[in-house]
Motif scaffolding. Structure first.
Motif, PDB file in Angstrom:
ATOM      1  N   LEU A 205       0.837  -1.194   0.000  1.00  0.00           N
ATOM      2  CA  LEU A 205       0.000   0.000   0.000  1.00  0.00           C
ATOM      3  C   LEU A 205       0.879   1.254   0.000  1.00  0.00           C
ATOM      4  N   ALA A 206       0.555   2.178  -0.888  1.00  0.00           N
ATOM      5  CA  ALA A 206       1.237   3.482  -0.906  1.00  0.00           C
ATOM      6  C   ALA A 206       0.189   4.576  -0.748  1.00  0.00           C
ATOM      7  N   ILE A 207       0.533   5.604   0.010  1.00  0.00           N
ATOM      8  CA  ILE A 207      -0.385   6.726   0.228  1.00  0.00           C
ATOM      9  C   ILE A 207       0.233   7.975  -0.389  1.00  0.00           C
ATOM     10  N   SER A 208      -0.529   8.668  -1.232  1.00  0.00           N
ATOM     11  CA  SER A 208      -0.035   9.934  -1.779  1.00  0.00           C
ATOM     12  C   SER A 208      -0.286  11.007  -0.740  1.00  0.00           C
ATOM     13  N   TYR A 239      -4.484  -0.590   9.285  1.00  0.00           N
ATOM     14  CA  TYR A 239      -3.974  -1.464   8.217  1.00  0.00           C
ATOM     15  C   TYR A 239      -2.691  -2.185   8.672  1.00  0.00           C
ATOM     16  N   ILE A 240      -1.813  -1.428   9.312  1.00  0.00           N
ATOM     17  CA  ILE A 240      -0.547  -2.010   9.763  1.00  0.00           C
ATOM     18  C   ILE A 240      -0.785  -3.034  10.879  1.00  0.00           C
ATOM     19  N   GLU A 241      -1.703  -2.686  11.772  1.00  0.00           N
ATOM     20  CA  GLU A 241      -2.047  -3.591  12.863  1.00  0.00           C
ATOM     21  C   GLU A 241      -2.558  -4.933  12.312  1.00  0.00           C
ATOM     22  N   LYS A 242      -3.380  -4.841  11.257  1.00  0.00           N
ATOM     23  CA  LYS A 242      -3.968  -6.051  10.668  1.00  0.00           C
ATOM     24  C   LYS A 242      -2.981  -6.843   9.832  1.00  0.00           C
ATOM     25  N   THR A 243      -2.097  -6.135   9.106  1.00  0.00           N
ATOM     26  CA  THR A 243      -1.283  -6.815   8.096  1.00  0.00           C
ATOM     27  C   THR A 243       0.191  -6.912   8.488  1.00  0.00           C
ATOM     28  N   ASN A 244       0.600  -6.054   9.407  1.00  0.00           N
ATOM     29  CA  ASN A 244       2.004  -5.953   9.770  1.00  0.00           C
ATOM     30  C   ASN A 244       2.896  -5.660   8.564  1.00  0.00           C
ATOM     31  N   ARG A 245       2.327  -4.943   7.597  1.00  0.00           N
ATOM     32  CA  ARG A 245       3.099  -4.600   6.404  1.00  0.00           C
ATOM     33  C   ARG A 245       3.501  -3.125   6.416  1.00  0.00           C
ATOM     34  N   GLN A 246       4.638  -2.856   5.813  1.00  0.00           N
ATOM     35  CA  GLN A 246       5.141  -1.498   5.690  1.00  0.00           C
ATOM     36  C   GLN A 246       4.234  -0.672   4.775  1.00  0.00           C
ATOM     37  N   VAL A 247       4.103   0.612   5.046  1.00  0.00           N
ATOM     38  CA  VAL A 247       3.311   1.491   4.183  1.00  0.00           C
ATOM     39  C   VAL A 247       4.203   2.613   3.655  1.00  0.00           C
ATOM     40  N   MET A 248       4.080   2.853   2.376  1.00  0.00           N
ATOM     41  CA  MET A 248       4.894   3.867   1.718  1.00  0.00           C
ATOM     42  C   MET A 248       4.102   5.167   1.598  1.00  0.00           C
ATOM     43  N   PHE A 249       4.674   6.271   2.058  1.00  0.00           N
ATOM     44  CA  PHE A 249       4.038   7.574   1.895  1.00  0.00           C
ATOM     45  C   PHE A 249       4.747   8.348   0.797  1.00  0.00           C
ATOM     46  N   GLU A 250       4.021   8.623  -0.260  1.00  0.00           N
ATOM     47  CA  GLU A 250       4.595   9.365  -1.383  1.00  0.00           C
ATOM     48  C   GLU A 250       4.588  10.858  -1.049  1.00  0.00           C
ATOM     49  N   TYR A 251       5.736  11.493  -1.188  1.00  0.00           N
ATOM     50  CA  TYR A 251       5.819  12.937  -0.950  1.00  0.00           C
ATOM     51  C   TYR A 251       6.545  13.574  -2.120  1.00  0.00           C
ATOM     52  N   MET A 252       5.777  14.347  -2.878  1.00  0.00           N
ATOM     53  CA  MET A 252       6.323  14.953  -4.081  1.00  0.00           C
ATOM     54  C   MET A 252       6.596  16.418  -3.791  1.00  0.00           C
ATOM     55  N   LEU A 253       7.834  16.833  -4.009  1.00  0.00           N
ATOM     56  CA  LEU A 253       8.217  18.203  -3.658  1.00  0.00           C
ATOM     57  C   LEU A 253       7.837  19.193  -4.757  1.00  0.00           C
ATOM     58  N   MET A 254       7.101  20.222  -4.339  1.00  0.00           N
ATOM     59  CA  MET A 254       6.706  21.290  -5.259  1.00  0.00           C
ATOM     60  C   MET A 254       7.244  22.607  -4.709  1.00  0.00           C
ATOM     61  N   LYS A 255       7.920  23.334  -5.580  1.00  0.00           N
ATOM     62  CA  LYS A 255       8.610  24.555  -5.165  1.00  0.00           C
ATOM     63  C   LYS A 255       7.665  25.561  -4.498  1.00  0.00           C
ATOM     64  N   GLY A 256       8.045  25.939  -3.259  1.00  0.00           N
ATOM     65  CA  GLY A 256       7.280  26.968  -2.555  1.00  0.00           C
ATOM     66  C   GLY A 256       5.949  26.494  -1.975  1.00  0.00           C
ATOM     67  N   ILE A 257       5.627  25.215  -2.150  1.00  0.00           N
ATOM     68  CA  ILE A 257       4.327  24.711  -1.683  1.00  0.00           C
ATOM     69  C   ILE A 257       4.485  23.829  -0.442  1.00  0.00           C
ATOM     70  N   ASN A 258       5.378  22.836  -0.558  1.00  0.00           N
ATOM     71  CA  ASN A 258       5.504  21.844   0.528  1.00  0.00           C
ATOM     72  C   ASN A 258       6.973  21.481   0.777  1.00  0.00           C
ATOM     73  N   ASP A 259       7.872  22.438   0.457  1.00  0.00           N
ATOM     74  CA  ASP A 259       9.311  22.132   0.453  1.00  0.00           C
ATOM     75  C   ASP A 259      10.104  22.840   1.550  1.00  0.00           C
ATOM     76  N   SER A 260       9.425  23.517   2.491  1.00  0.00           N
ATOM     77  CA  SER A 260      10.147  24.286   3.517  1.00  0.00           C
ATOM     78  C   SER A 260      10.710  23.385   4.616  1.00  0.00           C
TER      79      SER A 260
END
Ligand code: SAH
Ligand code: SF4
Length: 333
Positions: A205-208, A239-260
């Motif tokens: 599972l990956a979360i954007s 989800y992790i409690e049930k599956t014990n699987r790693q979860v990937m969080f996608e973080y896309m850097l956009m200039k001046g928006i979420n990069d500080s």
């Protein structure tokens, strides 16, 4: 291609025929039933009539010759895009679409901007995988090793068809791709995450995520209004409690928006859990936003590492053919 009647047609045949036909379709990867010399002529003809295998497609190759984008025209005329990425270590990853367009309208996403046409059925999802399986076999004598649902659309808005396609991708009588090599990426639909937690399937599972701040995230991804961070992360923990699987969080850097620096520190706070991993990537320019430079990227990454957050950063694939994730819009319609 239209394999909607495949199982129906084979139901009226002796039972061993189904296995034979599945082997021809998913294993031998034939593109015409007349190649099925082990099936009786009448059945071959019936299958060619009611279950045609030819796929209407156009392939673009990136300059680096490692990523490919296919534009597939479905039976009903709808157009979808799907991507193949050939990695150094012998991995061949395909990126599948789950919908034509996407109704969620994230402001940075080309698919979101293209509007929403329809959800794909199981067979239309599988058609993309069969296409790349044939392509890899013919051109490189290779096989699909990994599947990611990161093409057009939100997989959890098409839950049943996506799961059903995954079962055939995984099935020994289907494409036989290991569940651990299949990933779903979601914009963060709480209900879908909770539902996936209860499946007995070892997919990834990956979360954007793209922001650790509700206000900014809602501006970028309207879906955050009904699925705010607290609830989203609670669902992930379930989800992790049930599956014990790693979860990937996608973080896309956009200039001046979420990069500080502040954004990085805030992200570090919410990501500080054992099975959370952050996948940092740069923005592929498709709308008003801009990517960040290398210095900002490295700085952001370093802040997370200093806080002991597990971080991977993703190499940019195929942006010259607009095959990178989030750039799929089937523009030529
Ligand atoms: N709807 C799902 C899956 C498809 S999008 C989801 O949102 O997760 C696949 C990934 O591409 C998501 O992480 C999405 O946020 C990202 N993406 C969208 N537009 C992008 C862009 N222009 N550059 C880089 N990644 C993008
Ligand atoms: Fe849809 Fe995902 Fe694009 Fe958002 S990022 S508009 S959820 S495809």
């Amino acid at each position: 291609m239209n394999i909607n009647n495949f199982y129906e047609i084979l139901k009226s045949e002796p039972s061993y025929r189904l296995k034979q036909a599945q082997q021809l379709l998913f294993g031998d990867l034939i593109s015409d039933w007349s190649q099925a010399s082990n099936l009786p002529l009448a059945l071959r003809e019936k299958l060619n009539q009611e279950c045609p295998l030819a796929i209407k497609s156009k392939v673009l190759t990136a300059r680096d010759k490692k990523s490919f984008k296919a534009l597939i025209t479905l039976e009903d005329g709808a157009k979808i895009e799907t991507v193949l990425m050939r990695h150094k270590e012998g991995r061949d990853t395909i990126c599948l679409s789950s919908q034509v367009g996407c109704p969620l309208g994230c402001t940075f996403c080309a698919t979101g901007a293209s509007g929403f046409e329809k959800s794909l059925n199981k067979n239309e999802i599988l058609e993309q995988a069969i296409f790349w399986a044939r392509y890899l076999k013919t051109n490189f004598k290779a096989k699909i090793t990994n599947v990611v649902f990161m093409g057009m659309g939100e997989p959890f808005l098409n839950y049943d068809q996506v799961m059903s396609a995954i079962r055939t991708l995984n099935d020994v009588d289907g494409l036989h791709i290991g569940a651990r090599h299949i990933s779903i990426s979601t914009s963060g639909l709480v209900d879908g995450i909770k539902r996936l937690a209860k499946e007995k399937l070892q997919i990834n599972l990956a979360i954007s995520l793209h922001s650790a701040n509700d206000k900014i995230r809602t501006d970028l991804m309207p879906v955050n209004k009904k699925n705010p961070l607290v609830q989203l992360l609670r669902a992930v923990d379930y989800y992790i409690e049930k599956t014990n699987r790693q979860v990937m969080f996608e973080y896309m850097l956009m200039k001046g928006i979420n990069d500080s620096n502040e954004a990085a520190e805030r992200l570090a706070v919410i990501m500080d859990k054992p099975l959370y991993v952050v996948n940092l990537m740069n923005y592929n320019e498709t709308s008003v936003f801009k990517p960040v430079n290398e210095k900002i990227f490295k700085n952001f990454e370093k802040i997370l590492q200093k806080r002991k957050i597990k971080v991977t950063s993703r190499y940019r694939f195929g942006s010259d053919i607009e095959a990178a994730c989030g750039q799929l819009a089937a523009r030529s319609k």
